[in-house]
Design a protein around this motif. Structure first.
Motif, PDB file in Angstrom:
ATOM      1  N   LEU A 157       0.809  -1.222   0.000  1.00  0.00           N
ATOM      2  CA  LEU A 157       0.000   0.000   0.000  1.00  0.00           C
ATOM      3  C   LEU A 157       0.842   1.272   0.000  1.00  0.00           C
ATOM      4  N   GLY A 158       2.152   1.131  -0.190  1.00  0.00           N
ATOM      5  CA  GLY A 158       3.030   2.305  -0.203  1.00  0.00           C
ATOM      6  C   GLY A 158       2.571   3.405  -1.143  1.00  0.00           C
ATOM      7  N   PRO A 159       2.212   3.069  -2.408  1.00  0.00           N
ATOM      8  CA  PRO A 159       1.724   4.129  -3.317  1.00  0.00           C
ATOM      9  C   PRO A 159       0.480   4.841  -2.808  1.00  0.00           C
ATOM     10  N   VAL A 195      -3.098   9.249  -0.378  1.00  0.00           N
ATOM     11  CA  VAL A 195      -3.906   9.715   0.751  1.00  0.00           C
ATOM     12  C   VAL A 195      -3.255  10.925   1.417  1.00  0.00           C
ATOM     13  N   SER A 196      -1.957  10.851   1.661  1.00  0.00           N
ATOM     14  CA  SER A 196      -1.269  11.975   2.323  1.00  0.00           C
ATOM     15  C   SER A 196      -1.267  13.213   1.434  1.00  0.00           C
ATOM     16  N   ILE A 215      -7.405   1.746   5.209  1.00  0.00           N
ATOM     17  CA  ILE A 215      -6.167   1.188   5.772  1.00  0.00           C
ATOM     18  C   ILE A 215      -5.012   2.170   5.593  1.00  0.00           C
ATOM     19  N   SER A 216      -4.973   2.827   4.425  1.00  0.00           N
ATOM     20  CA  SER A 216      -3.885   3.785   4.175  1.00  0.00           C
ATOM     21  C   SER A 216      -3.966   4.965   5.134  1.00  0.00           C
ATOM     22  N   LEU A 217      -5.171   5.477   5.382  1.00  0.00           N
ATOM     23  CA  LEU A 217      -5.317   6.578   6.332  1.00  0.00           C
ATOM     24  C   LEU A 217      -4.901   6.134   7.737  1.00  0.00           C
ATOM     25  N   TYR A 218      -5.288   4.906   8.096  1.00  0.00           N
ATOM     26  CA  TYR A 218      -4.887   4.384   9.406  1.00  0.00           C
ATOM     27  C   TYR A 218      -3.366   4.349   9.530  1.00  0.00           C
ATOM     28  N   LEU A 269      -1.881   7.986   9.791  1.00  0.00           N
ATOM     29  CA  LEU A 269      -2.043   8.541  11.135  1.00  0.00           C
ATOM     30  C   LEU A 269      -1.179   7.797  12.154  1.00  0.00           C
ATOM     31  N   ASN A 270      -0.979   6.514  11.947  1.00  0.00           N
ATOM     32  CA  ASN A 270      -0.118   5.749  12.843  1.00  0.00           C
ATOM     33  C   ASN A 270       1.339   6.206  12.726  1.00  0.00           C
ATOM     34  N   HIS A 271       1.768   6.520  11.507  1.00  0.00           N
ATOM     35  CA  HIS A 271       3.119   7.062  11.308  1.00  0.00           C
ATOM     36  C   HIS A 271       3.253   8.429  11.972  1.00  0.00           C
ATOM     37  N   ILE A 272       2.196   9.237  11.855  1.00  0.00           N
ATOM     38  CA  ILE A 272       2.227  10.563  12.480  1.00  0.00           C
ATOM     39  C   ILE A 272       2.325  10.431  13.998  1.00  0.00           C
ATOM     40  N   ALA A 273       1.570   9.486  14.569  1.00  0.00           N
ATOM     41  CA  ALA A 273       1.601   9.286  16.021  1.00  0.00           C
ATOM     42  C   ALA A 273       2.990   8.848  16.484  1.00  0.00           C
ATOM     43  N   GLN A 274       3.710   8.095  15.639  1.00  0.00           N
ATOM     44  CA  GLN A 274       5.049   7.627  15.991  1.00  0.00           C
ATOM     45  C   GLN A 274       6.144   8.621  15.598  1.00  0.00           C
TER      46      GLN A 274
END
Length: 364
Positions: free
Chosen positions: A5-7, A12-13, A115-118, A121-126
């Motif tokens: 899902l990298g692309p 999404v971003s 899933i991509s948005l999740y 946001l998970n990357h942002i939280a970390q």
């Protein structure tokens, strides 16, 4: 997951960043409104793109409802032969042009974005750079709060993690619980509206039981999984539920399933406005019924004076009574006649039975 899902992370971003740049002209760029509305706008954009699939979903769902009696008959007929049952089912789908997966197309198409948005946001939280979100945007998104809850935190996060983002654990849990409850209620009402208003009531099928079961299962799923999602994902999920509810209300009102309660209500509205064209056969049957009703008149009750003095009924009764009285009178007179009458009758009988005059010989 990141490799597959990298692309989509970039897609999404990038969409979120573009909406964030627009809303930063109205709100503070580091505020939760700028980032929260960017997520809401992402949902709206995705759902608009999915409208054609939603139309296919409606058609597929109605076709599946119509096929339920035939499917049940196939299951009963080939109960002991599962392979033959499957073959007959596929044959039925092919003949009617129905695809069972069509009813799931919007959910399947939306799942990769969810899933991509999740993951974003998970990357942002970390504190990790993801997609086109660089370091400055990453720090801005981490500090964004909605009603006191950071977009990147979860219900189950520790108090130290929440406090590091300038929030309290109580605020985070109150906001997440409220959003989970709203998500569950919106999903329940959407499913209940579908069951009570947009299902053909003339056909009782297992499909209705499945829908009824899902009406209670989905809210429970939201409650279980919701506590493990970041606040930003809950914003996404709540927005898509509200969109689905409004979209379904529009469809049920404008294009309801034939035979459903919503269809009857729509027919009544059109009939009241004079926009419903009646079927010629139904119009002819209705006119025939009205003519028969008009021809079937009840006899009028006559007044007492008219019944006593006149009217055909009185004449018939009187004539009948007179005839009976005459017969009784004649029979009484016959009984009262003197014996002489009987003697005369005997003499006349003797004359009739006495010797006959010889006939004159026929002249030759």
């Amino acid at each position: 997951m990141d490799t597959i899902l990298g692309p989509l992370y970039y897609v999404v971003s990038w969409i979120i960043v573009q909406f964030h740049a627009f809303y930063s002209l109205i709100f503070n760029k580091d505020s939760g409104w700028a980032w929260g509305l960017s997520i809401v706008s992402l949902v709206v954009l995705i759902r608009i793109c999915l409208i054609p699939l939603f139309v296919k979903q409606i058609k597929a769902t109605r076709n599946m409802q119509a096929l339920q009696p035939k499917m049940k008959a196939i299951q009963e007929r080939y109960k002991s032969d599962k392979q033959r049952q499957s073959e007959e089912m596929m044959k039925l789908y092919k003949e009617t042009g129905t695809n069972p997966l069509s009813s799931c197309l919007p959910i399947l198409a939306q799942s990769p974005f969810f899933i991509s948005l999740y993951q974003v946001l998970n990357h942002i939280a970390q504190g990790k750079v993801v997609g086109v979100i660089d370091k400055p945007l990453l720090e801005s998104a981490r500090q964004a709060h909605i009603f006191g809850a950071p977009l990147s935190v979860k219900f189950m996060d520790s108090a130290s993690k929440v406090e590091s983002l300038g929030a309290s654990l109580t605020d985070v849990r109150v906001v997440t619980v409220i959003m989970i409850v709203l998500m569950s209620l919106s999903q329940f009402y959407t499913q209940r509206q579908l069951m009570t208003k947009n299902v053909d009531l003339t056909v009782k099928t297992p499909f209705m039981q499945q829908q009824k079961m899902l009406m209670y299962v989905f809210p429970i799923m939201f409650a279980v999984f919701g506590i493990n999602f970041p606040v930003g994902v809950l914003v996404y999920w709540l927005t898509t539920n509200v969109w689905t509810l409004g979209q379904q209300m529009f469809v049920i009102r404008r294009n309801p399933t034939p035979g459903s309660l919503a269809f009857q209500q729509r027919q009544e509205r059109l009939r009241a406005k004079g926009k419903l064209k009646e079927d010629p056969a139904q119009a002819e049957a209705r006119e025939a019924a009205e003519s028969a009703r008009a021809a079937r008149q009840q006899p009028k009750r006559q007044p007492k004076s008219k019944r006593q003095t006149g009217g055909p009924g009185h004449s018939v009764a009187s004539s009948g009574k007179t005839t009976l009285e005459k017969q009784d009178q004649e029979s009484g007179e016959a009984k009262a006649k003197p014996a002489g009458g009987a003697a005369r009758g005997a003499k006349s009988g003797q004359r009739k039975g006495g010797p006959q005059r010889p006939k004159h010989p026929t002249k030759k």
